[in-house]
Design a protein around this motif. Sequence first.
Motif, PDB file in Angstrom:
ATOM      1  N   UNK A  24      53.893  26.697  52.595  1.00  0.00           N
ATOM      2  CA  UNK A  24      55.184  27.384  52.536  1.00  0.00           C
ATOM      3  C   UNK A  24      55.092  28.681  51.738  1.00  0.00           C
ATOM      4  N   UNK A  25      55.969  29.613  52.056  1.00  0.00           N
ATOM      5  CA  UNK A  25      55.981  30.903  51.366  1.00  0.00           C
ATOM      6  C   UNK A  25      56.023  30.725  49.855  1.00  0.00           C
ATOM      7  N   UNK A  26      56.835  29.807  49.382  1.00  0.00           N
ATOM      8  CA  UNK A  26      56.993  29.583  47.943  1.00  0.00           C
ATOM      9  C   UNK A  26      55.667  29.254  47.259  1.00  0.00           C
ATOM     10  N   UNK A  27      54.770  28.602  47.990  1.00  0.00           N
ATOM     11  CA  UNK A  27      53.516  28.135  47.397  1.00  0.00           C
ATOM     12  C   UNK A  27      52.310  29.013  47.722  1.00  0.00           C
ATOM     13  N   UNK A  28      52.510  30.108  48.417  1.00  0.00           N
ATOM     14  CA  UNK A  28      51.372  30.949  48.803  1.00  0.00           C
ATOM     15  C   UNK A  28      50.581  31.435  47.595  1.00  0.00           C
ATOM     16  N   UNK A  29      51.283  31.865  46.561  1.00  0.00           N
ATOM     17  CA  UNK A  29      50.606  32.438  45.383  1.00  0.00           C
ATOM     18  C   UNK A  29      51.252  31.946  44.101  1.00  0.00           C
ATOM     19  N   UNK A  30      51.725  30.706  44.105  1.00  0.00           N
ATOM     20  CA  UNK A  30      52.397  30.105  42.946  1.00  0.00           C
ATOM     21  C   UNK A  30      51.373  29.300  42.157  1.00  0.00           C
ATOM     22  N   UNK A  31      50.722  29.965  41.217  1.00  0.00           N
ATOM     23  CA  UNK A  31      49.622  29.391  40.459  1.00  0.00           C
ATOM     24  C   UNK A  31      48.419  30.306  40.556  1.00  0.00           C
ATOM     25  N   UNK A  32      47.603  30.387  39.511  1.00  0.00           N
ATOM     26  CA  UNK A  32      46.522  31.386  39.473  1.00  0.00           C
ATOM     27  C   UNK A  32      45.460  31.224  40.546  1.00  0.00           C
ATOM     28  N   UNK A  33      45.106  29.991  40.901  1.00  0.00           N
ATOM     29  CA  UNK A  33      44.117  29.790  41.947  1.00  0.00           C
ATOM     30  C   UNK A  33      44.652  30.133  43.324  1.00  0.00           C
ATOM     31  N   UNK A  34      45.903  29.796  43.557  1.00  0.00           N
ATOM     32  CA  UNK A  34      46.531  30.141  44.830  1.00  0.00           C
ATOM     33  C   UNK A  34      46.687  31.652  44.961  1.00  0.00           C
ATOM     34  N   UNK A  35      47.006  32.305  43.856  1.00  0.00           N
ATOM     35  CA  UNK A  35      47.188  33.760  43.847  1.00  0.00           C
ATOM     36  C   UNK A  35      45.924  34.466  44.325  1.00  0.00           C
ATOM     37  N   UNK A  36      44.786  34.118  43.766  1.00  0.00           N
ATOM     38  CA  UNK A  36      43.546  34.800  44.148  1.00  0.00           C
ATOM     39  C   UNK A  36      43.163  34.492  45.591  1.00  0.00           C
TER      40      UNK A  36
ATOM     41  N   UNK B 145      45.272  33.818  48.083  1.00  0.00           N
ATOM     42  CA  UNK B 145      46.184  34.548  48.963  1.00  0.00           C
ATOM     43  C   UNK B 145      45.839  36.030  49.023  1.00  0.00           C
ATOM     44  N   UNK B 146      45.427  36.595  47.893  1.00  0.00           N
ATOM     45  CA  UNK B 146      45.110  38.023  47.840  1.00  0.00           C
ATOM     46  C   UNK B 146      43.671  38.338  48.239  1.00  0.00           C
ATOM     47  N   UNK B 147      42.850  37.314  48.428  1.00  0.00           N
ATOM     48  CA  UNK B 147      41.452  37.544  48.784  1.00  0.00           C
ATOM     49  C   UNK B 147      40.631  38.100  47.645  1.00  0.00           C
ATOM     50  N   UNK B 148      40.861  37.580  46.440  1.00  0.00           N
ATOM     51  CA  UNK B 148      40.162  38.046  45.238  1.00  0.00           C
ATOM     52  C   UNK B 148      39.124  37.014  44.814  1.00  0.00           C
ATOM     53  N   UNK B 149      37.893  37.451  44.654  1.00  0.00           N
ATOM     54  CA  UNK B 149      36.819  36.582  44.209  1.00  0.00           C
ATOM     55  C   UNK B 149      35.973  37.243  43.138  1.00  0.00           C
ATOM     56  N   UNK B 150      34.787  36.700  42.918  1.00  0.00           N
ATOM     57  CA  UNK B 150      33.932  37.153  41.823  1.00  0.00           C
ATOM     58  C   UNK B 150      33.539  38.622  41.941  1.00  0.00           C
ATOM     59  N   UNK B 151      33.489  39.143  43.148  1.00  0.00           N
ATOM     60  CA  UNK B 151      33.076  40.538  43.323  1.00  0.00           C
ATOM     61  C   UNK B 151      34.056  41.531  42.693  1.00  0.00           C
ATOM     62  N   UNK B 152      35.251  41.063  42.343  1.00  0.00           N
ATOM     63  CA  UNK B 152      36.248  41.941  41.736  1.00  0.00           C
ATOM     64  C   UNK B 152      36.143  41.976  40.212  1.00  0.00           C
TER      65      UNK B 152
ATOM     66  N   UNK C  81      41.317  46.388  33.285  1.00  0.00           N
ATOM     67  CA  UNK C  81      40.191  45.997  34.139  1.00  0.00           C
ATOM     68  C   UNK C  81      40.294  44.513  34.495  1.00  0.00           C
ATOM     69  N   UNK C  82      39.849  44.182  35.689  1.00  0.00           N
ATOM     70  CA  UNK C  82      39.896  42.799  36.149  1.00  0.00           C
ATOM     71  C   UNK C  82      38.794  41.971  35.493  1.00  0.00           C
ATOM     72  N   UNK C  83      39.168  40.781  35.075  1.00  0.00           N
ATOM     73  CA  UNK C  83      38.197  39.770  34.645  1.00  0.00           C
ATOM     74  C   UNK C  83      38.433  38.549  35.520  1.00  0.00           C
ATOM     75  N   UNK C  84      37.497  38.267  36.406  1.00  0.00           N
ATOM     76  CA  UNK C  84      37.630  37.165  37.357  1.00  0.00           C
ATOM     77  C   UNK C  84      36.670  36.056  36.964  1.00  0.00           C
ATOM     78  N   UNK C  85      37.202  34.857  36.830  1.00  0.00           N
ATOM     79  CA  UNK C  85      36.358  33.718  36.457  1.00  0.00           C
ATOM     80  C   UNK C  85      36.615  32.548  37.400  1.00  0.00           C
ATOM     81  N   UNK C  86      35.582  31.730  37.592  1.00  0.00           N
ATOM     82  CA  UNK C  86      35.682  30.528  38.409  1.00  0.00           C
ATOM     83  C   UNK C  86      35.970  29.349  37.489  1.00  0.00           C
ATOM     84  N   UNK C  87      37.009  28.600  37.793  1.00  0.00           N
ATOM     85  CA  UNK C  87      37.422  27.476  36.956  1.00  0.00           C
ATOM     86  C   UNK C  87      37.105  26.158  37.643  1.00  0.00           C
TER      87      UNK C  87
END
Length: 209
Positions: free
Chosen positions: A125-137, A139-146, A77-83
């Motif tokens: 750049x492509x390399x940095x689109x989702x390189x790191x947890x904050x960038x990942x969410x 890029x994928x459009x993931x927020x607290x509602x998940x 299950x997803x656990x989404x937190x704001x840092x």
Amino acid sequence: MGNELLPVRPLRRDDLPVDTIELARFMIGKYLVHDLPQGRLTGRIVETEAYPVGDSTSHAFVGRRPHNGAMFLSRGHAYVRLTYGLSYMLNMSAEEAEVGAGILFRAIEPLEGLPLMEARRPGVPLRDLARGPGRLTMALGVGQSFNGRDLCTGSGLWIGVIETREAPIGVTTRIGLSREMHRRLRFFEPGSTFVSGPRRLLPMPHGGA
């Protein structure tokens, strides 16, 4: 590949190791998928961190609270937190229900839905689109509602696998913690340019947690 989607098969709960550390290792090379009306976003998971039972840096360490309840759901299950009030972090619950543990998805290699990811992170750049947890969410459009979503359903936001040969997995210490920094609980795909953090923290894949 045209419009043909990658042959990602959804992972079911029974596919997932129960142990938190083994789960973090297992998820390297698997896939995060977000199906949207506009199209599918897919990335191969290249970096995770484990937050096992009894870890003082884990949000579950204080016991079950309203804000961390998703960590006490059964694994998958997803656990989404704001840092720091800035970035959402996508974690996944581990162990059996009511135990309280999880893994953090730190980086993916973007593979499908690149225009949609780039629209959320313009000029990156492509390399940095989702390189790191904050960038990942982002890029994928993931927020607290998940928060609390079941990632084993094969729809919406989900985890999957493509049947391929097992690849080497690197292991090192976690990043950005003030306690328990010595624990080797960060797993990554050796040689991937999409892994976050300093290059000096990415030794070749020999060692264990």
